[in-house]
Every structure is written in structure tokens, then in C-alpha cells.
Design an enzyme around this catalytic site. Structure first.
Site, mmCIF file in Angstrom:
data_model
loop_
_atom_site.group_PDB
_atom_site.id
_atom_site.type_symbol
_atom_site.label_atom_id
_atom_site.label_comp_id
_atom_site.label_asym_id
_atom_site.label_seq_id
_atom_site.Cartn_x
_atom_site.Cartn_y
_atom_site.Cartn_z
ATOM 1 N N ARG A 101 -3.941 6.658 -0.228
ATOM 2 C CA ARG A 101 -3.243 5.506 -0.934
ATOM 3 C C ARG A 101 -2.645 5.879 -2.060
ATOM 4 N NH1 ARG A 101 -4.756 -1.018 -0.137
ATOM 5 N NH2 ARG A 101 -4.065 -0.435 1.880
ATOM 6 N N HIS A 128 3.548 1.633 5.324
ATOM 7 C CA HIS A 128 2.438 1.564 5.598
ATOM 8 C C HIS A 128 2.225 1.495 7.065
ATOM 9 C CE1 HIS A 128 -1.623 -0.092 4.865
ATOM 10 N NE2 HIS A 128 -1.498 -1.296 4.626
HETATM 11 N N1 CP Z 1 -3.642 -4.566 4.947
HETATM 12 C C1 CP Z 1 -4.092 -3.931 3.880
HETATM 13 O O1 CP Z 1 -3.923 -2.542 3.789
HETATM 14 O O2 CP Z 1 -5.203 -4.325 3.237
HETATM 15 P P1 CP Z 1 -6.179 -3.652 2.197
HETATM 16 O O3 CP Z 1 -5.036 -3.419 0.905
HETATM 17 O O4 CP Z 1 -7.232 -4.317 1.887
HETATM 18 O O5 CP Z 1 -6.562 -2.214 2.604
HETATM 19 N N1 NVA Z 2 2.918 -5.174 0.391
HETATM 20 C C1 NVA Z 2 1.661 -5.189 0.236
HETATM 21 C C2 NVA Z 2 0.740 -4.754 1.063
HETATM 22 C C3 NVA Z 2 -0.676 -4.817 0.919
HETATM 23 C C4 NVA Z 2 -1.555 -4.350 2.144
HETATM 24 C C5 NVA Z 2 1.359 -4.081 -1.123
HETATM 25 O O1 NVA Z 2 1.874 -3.035 -1.057
HETATM 26 O O2 NVA Z 2 0.690 -4.597 -2.093
#
Ligand code: CP
Ligand code: NVA
Length: 299
Positions: A101, A128
Site C-alpha cells: 500500500r 484499489h
Molecule cells: N477498504 C479499505 O481498504 O480499508 P482499509 O483502509 O482499512 O484497509
Molecule cells: N479512497 C480512499 C479509500 C480508502 C480505503 C483512500 O484512498 O483513502
């Protein structure tokens, strides 16, 4: 040849649908003790906070018999300027896959370029893809089909929107995207999706939700954008609330990748209401990640 999952379009339609079916099988308890990752170690580098993705990957790896290795970026020599190239090449000598990430999508592409083992995108500023696979699985579970289903995505044209567009295109769902002017999703995702499905870019939430089977939203300010508070002003008419969702089909489901900013992009009433499926959606991250890991590590 190793494969990566950096964006949804890294899989083709057959692979994407196969993995969703496999995730449903795994969720049912089939092959629970099969342990295809036995003896394998999977690195997890998280440069942004995470609740769902980090925990579900760690549990998925454990349940598949593997060893999750959480790597805090501040403890890696990356934080002292070691290059992505050197890091990726060295970690390939120890690990069987790496889950990342990070901020820029270029960073994960650079890592994958030098990695000899599969790299899985746990969220970048542009994509994502693990979230999107769990989203389509949830729609299939709740609606009993995906072909012909219409999604209305209301809010920012962000990473979640880009991946949802690509996933809808592969799976054959129609998608309406309603964003304020200037916050449209990635043009490249939209253009490729147009060849595969019906996609409409709109600026009116009401128009987007008419006849929708699924209403989806995400935060107005993504991680790293917290200082762009000016953005919120542009989104004030894009809240998913009970006035908006009554214009969708009566049996429409409400989705959100979470975490939610309650009272901003979605009201408590809707997030906690009977049409909301957000907890099943979050759970399905675990099952789809197991399917992805099993597939990429079997190649
Ligand atoms: N939806 C999602 O990716 O959540 P987190 O940021 O908690 O991993
Ligand atoms: N769009 C959001 C998604 C979090 C899971 C972000 O990038 O913060």
C-alpha cells in the site's frame, strides 16, 4: 513467469470471474485445510494506515498456511534512501510475494518491475483492485447475478472509483459515475471500460441513481488529501442519504469500501440502514484476497 495484480485490468475477464467464484467457494469453507501457501512468506509493506486490507491479508495468508511478514516502511532501509529497485530485488530472494500500500502508482509499478515475485496492490492513489474484486463478489452474493446490474457511484473519481469501473467492465455491470466537475475518474480506465460495458460520466447524483441496483460511495478526501479541505465544498450535493437512495430501485443495496466519514459522503441512517451491505463487503476482502494469493502463487 510471475504475474502482478496492480490494477483490475491485470486480469482478464475469465480470470477475474474465476477468482470471484473461487472466493465464494473459499467462503463456504471448501478447502479450508488445504494450505497452498505452506512454507511461503508474503511481505506486507504499508505506507498508509489500514484496518481492513492489512488485517484481512494477514489472516488470509495465515489461513492459507503461509507466513505474513509485516514490514513497516520506517524500519526498512527505503526510509533512508535505499532504492525501490534494490529493495525489490533483495526482497525477492526471501519472499514469495509482496503486498504493497503506497501513495504513487508509479512506486508500485517500479517495485513490480524489479521484483521476481508477484506484487499485489493493497491501494495506491490511482487503484484499489483488491477492494473492487470483493465489491463485485458482494454484488453477486446479494443480487444473485452480475450481468445487467447497474451501479451508481456517487462522489470522488478516486482510486476506489477507478478500480470499480475496471471491475464493472470485466464483470459486465453497467456503471453511472456522478462526480463534481473536475473530479472525474481516470480517463484511461474509463476509455478501456467503454469497450466492455455501458459507462456514463455524470455530474448529478440523482440522475446517476435512477433505476440503480447498487449505490456506492467513498470518502471525499482520500488518504494523503487531508489538507485539501477546500475539496469538501465541491461535494456537498453528493451525499448518499435517504432522499437520494429512494430514487434507486426499491431493493437497491448500498456499498462503501470503508472507512466512512459519517455525515459527509454518507449519513448514519443509510450506512446503518437495512439496504447497507458494508459489513459483508468488508468480510469479502478476506475471501477474495485468499483467491488472489492462491492463484498468483500457483503460477
Ligand atoms: N477498504 C479499505 O481498504 O480499508 P482499509 O483502509 O482499512 O484497509
Ligand atoms: N479512497 C480512499 C479509500 C480508502 C480505503 C483512500 O484512498 O483513502
Amino acid at each position: 513467469m510471475k504475474r502482478d495484480y496492480l490494477r483490475v485490468f491485470d486480469f482478464n475477464k475469465e480470470e477475474f470471474l474465476f477468482l470471484i467464484k473461487r472466493a465464494i467457494e473459499l467462503k463456504s469453507g471448501k478447502d479450508y485445510l488445504k494450505c497452498p501457501l505452506i512454507g511461503k512468506s508474503i511481505g506486507m509493506i504499508f505506507e498508509k494506515p489500514s484496518t481492513r486490507t492489512r488485517i484481512s491479508f494477514e489472516v488470509a495468508i495465515y489461513q492459507l498456511g503461509g507466513h505474513p511478514v509485516y514490514l513497516s516502511p520506517k524500519d526498512l532501509q527505503l526510509s533512508r534512501g535505499e532504492t525501490i529497485k534494490d529493495t525489490a530485488q533483495v526482497l525477492s530472494r526471501y519472499l514469495n510475494a509482496v503486498v504493497i500500500r503506497t501513495f504513487s502508482h508509479n512506486t508500485i509499478e517500479e517495485f513490480a518491475k524489479w521484483s521476481d515475485v508477484p506484487v499485489i496492490n493493497a491501494l495506491t492513489d490511482l487503484h484499489h483492485p483488491c477492494q473492487a474484486m470483493a465489491d463485485i463478489m458482494t454484488i453477486l452474493e446479494k443480487k444473485g447475478k452480475i450481468e445487467g446490474i447497474k451501479i451508481a457511484y456517487i462522489g470522488d473519481g478516486n482510486n476506489v472509483a477507478n478500480s470499480l469501473i475496471e471491475a464493472s467492465a470485466l464483470a459486465g455491470l453497467k456503471i453511472n459515475i456522478a462526480t463534481p466537475h473536475g473530479f472525474e475518474p481516470l480517463e484511461e480506465s474509463v476509455e478501456k471500460a467503454k469497450d466492455l460495458t455501458e459507462i456514463n460520466l455524470l455530474n448529478e447524483p440523482l440522475e446517476a441513481v435512477l433505476d440503480a441496483d447498487v449505490i456506492y460511495t467513498d470518502v471525499w478526501l482520500s488518504m494523503g488529501e487531508e489538507r485539501n479541505a477546500y475539496k469538501k465544498e465541491k461535494f456537498k450535493n453528493f451525499q448518499v442519504n435517504s432522499d437520494l437512495i429512494r430514487h434507486a430501485k426499491a431493493d437497491a443495496i448500498v456499498m462503501h469500501c470503508l472507512p466512512a466519514h459519517r455525515g459527509e459522503e454518507i449519513t448514519d441512517e443509510v450506512l446503518d440502514g437495512t439496504q447497507s451491505v458494508v459489513l459483508d463487503q468488508a468480510e469479502n476482502r478476506l475471501h477474495t484476497e485468499k483467491a488472489i494469493l492462491e492463484f498468483l502463487l500457483s503460477l
